[in-house]
Enzyme design. Structure first.
Site, mmCIF file in Angstrom:
data_model
loop_
_atom_site.group_PDB
_atom_site.id
_atom_site.type_symbol
_atom_site.label_atom_id
_atom_site.label_comp_id
_atom_site.label_asym_id
_atom_site.label_seq_id
_atom_site.Cartn_x
_atom_site.Cartn_y
_atom_site.Cartn_z
ATOM 1 N N HIS A 245 -2.031 14.652 4.726
ATOM 2 C CA HIS A 245 -3.324 15.281 4.926
ATOM 3 C C HIS A 245 -3.307 16.225 6.120
ATOM 4 C CE1 HIS A 245 -5.428 12.942 1.896
ATOM 5 N NE2 HIS A 245 -4.744 11.879 2.313
ATOM 6 N N CYS B 25 19.357 7.243 -16.709
ATOM 7 C CA CYS B 25 17.952 7.558 -17.021
ATOM 8 C C CYS B 25 17.897 8.999 -17.493
ATOM 9 C CB CYS B 25 17.077 7.361 -15.787
ATOM 10 S SG CYS B 25 15.433 8.090 -15.954
ATOM 11 N N THR C 148 0.814 -1.213 0.000
ATOM 12 C CA THR C 148 0.000 0.000 0.000
ATOM 13 C C THR C 148 0.854 1.273 0.000
ATOM 14 O OG1 THR C 148 -1.847 -1.115 1.040
ATOM 15 C CG2 THR C 148 -1.714 1.246 1.381
#
Lengths: 487, 430
Positions: free
Chosen positions: A51, A405, A42
């Site tokens: 938040h 990259c 998760t």
């Protein structure tokens, strides 16, 4: 049998936060993770939002740990040197009838512990003045100024690295299959390979599998409902579409679809919310991705969905009770839960870690370590450096001059360092999450072969054993079709 | 003759060629032959030659060398020319930034981080492949999903086998080539699905890479699901309707361990955007005039960074022109008219774009090649060039396809006195 003071099950952000805070105490701690790396469930696929704390029900554990975690995250970002930006958030209201809900959120925020300086209700025009891309339909918005964005990968890695620096041990590919009580004071944890480790305390931070782990020791059963959410990630070219995190008024299944810049400058939209049976169902669906587009398009005009560079799914660990389950297990003394950690779980993790570490240290009668070093330096981030900083780094190690990259300007030096860290990257995904190689607009088209080579060199394994993530996800194959049984 | 390190130390160069693939090499060779001694190639990979090094199949060079070469052989011809001309180059070196005054920050193992100023720049950075993410293919995200070019590199440069049972989405040329390549290496290529009702690749590749190996091409089909949590276990393919939406009920499941994507190439114009040069929304490359000069004086573009080509021979031809023009620019011999005297080339009737996009009639060469692609498959059409209402040329064609580049030649004598008001158009007619 090997014996530890504490075993933490799960090396997601919650497990790693607990490990980091436990490392401040004189305790022998082992973290067990079933995947090959930290941040593999998760924690790796979510909105990456810190938040503010107005959303959770007043008096709930979610509310408490959200507010504390949000404050603590900012401190931790300094101590552990991970990407964090307090960008603020809007909650949009699209109709006069719903205006009351905005006021409710404001009031709840104050009750939860935010101050009047943290929150403000804006008119639609005031909101659009700050965020010109917002829809013309917005009639008012709650402005949460303490809302922030963070890199969940770097946060989790930083917590884990700091724990290791202070003596914590991590074991990967170590799935817990059984936990048994051992006398009055402790547990024996059995792994999939039949290996057994004893510990006085066991902490359950197993994410979407936390019910299974809890139910191994407790008669008071937990039930985790995996709740799938699809996201779309857009190119950095359009990362500035909005500066703040844009929510809609929350619904029954969560906070709804948001639009936010990421801390690295991409634009993110999602998640949907769909309950699934399989706790490993991370498949996106065309319907959900279309739903993200439709909903995000309600908040923000002209969402640049042509610039999508990838889509992904995250799973939230929703507990039937609706709140976090944090603390000692009533019928299994010495067993602690950090379960049902869905949103605002990422935000709450630092506070959950501090709280549970304190509780366990108290129960163990442990002393504080005097030599605890709570700092960690980030892997050099060449893309964000000035040329002078780059030159200085390259003088120490020329690998930092070699870009692997190109989309994200990630050098060979960064990739090697990501593997050499402890815990270090063991897979392509591990490298990607630590240093962003393959995170950009070509999605690893160019850098894949070179990153594979570097992993092969650093880990001393043949190329055929280099995996995308855990074993079974090898990028190459060794046998030809005739050996493979073509139908 | 100056070596690369001396140029870097000096901080100044005549012409900086960004990219050492087929376009960059041809541009550098042409610039040097045109008399500019001071040319430097910056290449980010570990060797010159670019994408050609992994294109080990034949079919290159029929136009340029009148013989059929493999990709590496074709590249070697230009690498030898560059070596004979003693053109300095830097490998493992990437341009990090560039501004409109052509100040360039460049980084590499040998040189560290340096800033140099170039009198002219040739952009030759090539293109990248559209990724699974950009296509938003639903399903799991396991190992075994590769763009065709990445697969090609792993097989042909690194020497690895990437899968045993393969489905290919998209019929771009690299995908077609890889269908044959993987078959020859012992893999089973189950099918090639193409979203559009026509292939995006060259006809000859369909014949030689699919038909010759009995690999079915399913037009108007796409991948609607990818299965497998660790490695690809299978994909589902469905037919699409005219709006390219999957048609329910047409799903067919394939057991495979590999999905290759050949769904389009995108010019890599990060540096071009950084300079704020004008970009064509159609090609994804810089918008250029007949010198292949962008709207920033002294900055030229060629090859796949300018627009995606079908044949490398045309890349070489285009890049040669860009190199010559960059050389003329630094020696001060490029005449250019005022901006308002430069005529945009219009398109109509299925012509998607032209390169160049505009032409300086007053200073153009005697003949200028204008390349373009069409939007759909067209049969029995005429390619026409109009000056105002007057038709300058017409050419009948049997089949036109989006996968193949077309060209017309504009002659200076026919365009004398042309103004923007009068207009110049390349059109397809029945």
């Amino acid at each position: 049998m090997e014996k530890k003071d504490v075993i933490i099950i799960g090396a997601g952000v919650t497990g790693c936060a607990i490990a980091r805070e436990l490392a401040a105490w004189k305790l022998d701690v082992l973290v067990l993770e079933k995947e090959e790396d930290v941040c593999s469930g998760t924690s790796k696929a979510n909105s990456a939002i810190v938040h503010a704390g107005f959303d959770a029900k007043t008096g709930s554990l979610k509310a408490r740990f959200n507010i504390e975690g949000s404050r603590r995250m900012e401190v931790l970002a300094g101590e552990l040197d991970f990407a964090y930006r307090k960008n603020g958030a809007f909650v949009l209201c699209f109709s006069e009838e719903e205006r009351g809900q905005v006021q409710e959120l404001y009031d709840r925020g104050i009750k939860n512990g935010l101050t009047a300086g943290d929150l403000e209700i804006l008119s639609g025009d005031e909101a659009r003045a700050l965020e010109p891309a917002l829809s013309d339909e917005v009639v008012c918005a709650l402005y949460a100024k303490s809302s922030a964005i963070v890199c969940p990968f770097e946060l989790t890695c930083a917590l884990a690295e700091n724990a290791v620096k202070n003596g914590t041990e991590f074991r990967f590919l170590s799935e817990v299959t059984a936990i048994t009580r051992e006398g009055a004071d402790g547990f024996v944890v059995e792994l999939a390979g039949k290996e057994r480790v004893a510990a006085r305390f066991v902490v359950n931070a197993a994410g979407v599998f936390a019910d299974k782990i809890h139910n191994l020791v407790s008669g008071k059963k937990l039930s985790i409902q995996p709740r799938k959410g699809d996201y779309l990630l857009m190119d950095k070219e359009v990362g500035g579409t909005v500066d703040r995190t844009i929510f809609q008024l929350p619904g029954k299944l969560g906070k709804g679809v948001l639009v936010t810049p990421t801390v690295h400058g991409n634009l993110l939209a999602g998640p949907t919310a769909e309950d699934v049976d399989d706790p490993e169902n991370t498949a996106t669906t065309a319907e959900a991705l279309a739903d993200v587009q439709a909903r995000a398009g309600r908040s923000v005009k002209a969402m640049p969905f042509r610039q999508v560079i990838t889509s992904f799914t995250g799973l939230r660990a929703h507990e039937a009770g609706g709140d976090f389950v944090i603390g000692p297990c009533a019928d299994a003394p010495g067993f602690y839960d950090a379960a049902g950690i869905e949103s605002p779980g990422l935000t709450a993790a630092p506070a959950i870690g501090l709280y549970l570490a304190g509780e366990i240290a108290k129960a163990a009668g442990a002393e504080r370590r005097t030599d605890f070093d709570g700092t960690r330096k980030a892997i050099p981030h060449v893309a964000l450096m000035t040329d002078e900083e780059r030159a200085a780094l390259i003088r120490q190690d020329a690998d930092y001059a070699q870009i692997v990259c190109r989309c994200e300007t990630v050098t060979e030096g960064e990739i090697r360092e990501s593997i050499r860290r402890n815990p270090g990257a063991r897979s392509m995904d591990g490298v990607k999450r630590r240093v962003r190689a393959g995170m950009g607009r070509c999605q690893a088209g160019f850098c894949t072969p070179r990153v594979m080579e570097i992993l092969s060199e650093e880990l001393g394994i043949p190329m055929e054993e280099v995996c995308k993530n855990r074993p079974g996800s090898e990028l190459l194959c060794t046998a030809s079709a005739d050996e493979g049984g073509v139908s | 003759m100056t070596d690369a390190n001396t140029i870097i130390e000096r901080g100044r160069v005549g012409i900086l060629v960004i990219g050492g693939g087929p376009a960059g090499l041809a541009a550098a060779v042409a610039a040097k032959r045109a008399g500019v001694d001071d040319v430097l190639i910056a290449e980010r990979d570990r060797m010159l030659g670019g994408i050609l090094n992994q294109c080990i199949h034949n079919g290159f060079g029929l136009h340029t060398f009148k013989e059929e070469l493999t990709g590496p052989e074709y590249a070697a011809r230009f690498i030898s020319q560059a070596a004979e001309l003693r053109i300095p180059y830097l490998l493992n070196t990437m341009v990090l930034s560039v501004d409109r005054d052509r100040n360039v920050t460049i980084m590499g193992r040998e040189i560290g981080v340096r800033t140099i100023t170039a009198d002219a720049i040739v952009l030759a950075m090539g293109c990248r492949e559209r990724s699974r993410g950009a296509l938003s293919i639903p399903g799991y995200r396991p190992a075994g999903v590769y763009t065709a070019g990445t697969a090609q590199r792993l097989m042909n440069i690194e020497g690895f086998r990437i899968g045993k049972r393969v489905v290919i989405l998209g019929s771009g040329d690299i995908g077609l080539i890889m269908a044959r390549r993987m078959t020859l290496e012992g893999a089973k290529v189950l099918t090639v699905a193409e979203l559009m009702p026509y292939s995006g690749g060259l006809k000859r590749n369909i014949v030689q890479c699919l038909n010759d190996y009995d690999i079915p091409l399913q037009l108007s089909h796409t991948v609607v699901d990818i299965r497998g949590k660790r490695r690809v276990e299978g994909v589902t393919i469905a037919e699409v309707d005219q709006a390219r939406r999957p048609i329910p009920g047409t799903e067919v499941s394939y057991d495979c361990d590999t999905l290759l994507l050949s769904c389009g190439l995108l010019p890599e114009n990060e540096l071009t955007r950084m300079m704020k040069a004008g970009i064509s929304p159609v090609t994804g490359g810089a918008s250029v005039d007949d010198l292949l000069q962008t709207d920033i004086p002294g900055v030229f573009a060629c090859g796949n960074v300018l627009h995606v080509h079908d044949l490398v021979d045309y890349v070489s031809e285009e890049a040669t022109l860009a190199g010559e023009n960059a050389a003329a620019y630094v020696s001060g011999s490029t005449g250019r008219s005022a901006a308002d005297a430069i005529v945009e080339i219009g398109v109509d009737g299925g012509v998607r774009y032209t390169v160049p996009q505009r032409i300086d009639v007053g200073h153009m060469r005697d003949s200028v090649t204008v390349r373009f692609r069409v939007a759909d498959v067209y049969r029995d059409r005429t390619i026409a060039v109009y000056r105002g209402e007057k038709c300058l040329s017409r050419r009948k064609t049997r089949v036109l396809a989006p996968g193949e580049m077309e060209q017309v030649k504009l002659k200076k004598e026919e365009l004398a006195g042309l103004t923007a008001d009068e207009g110049l158009r390349v059109v397809l007619e029945d």
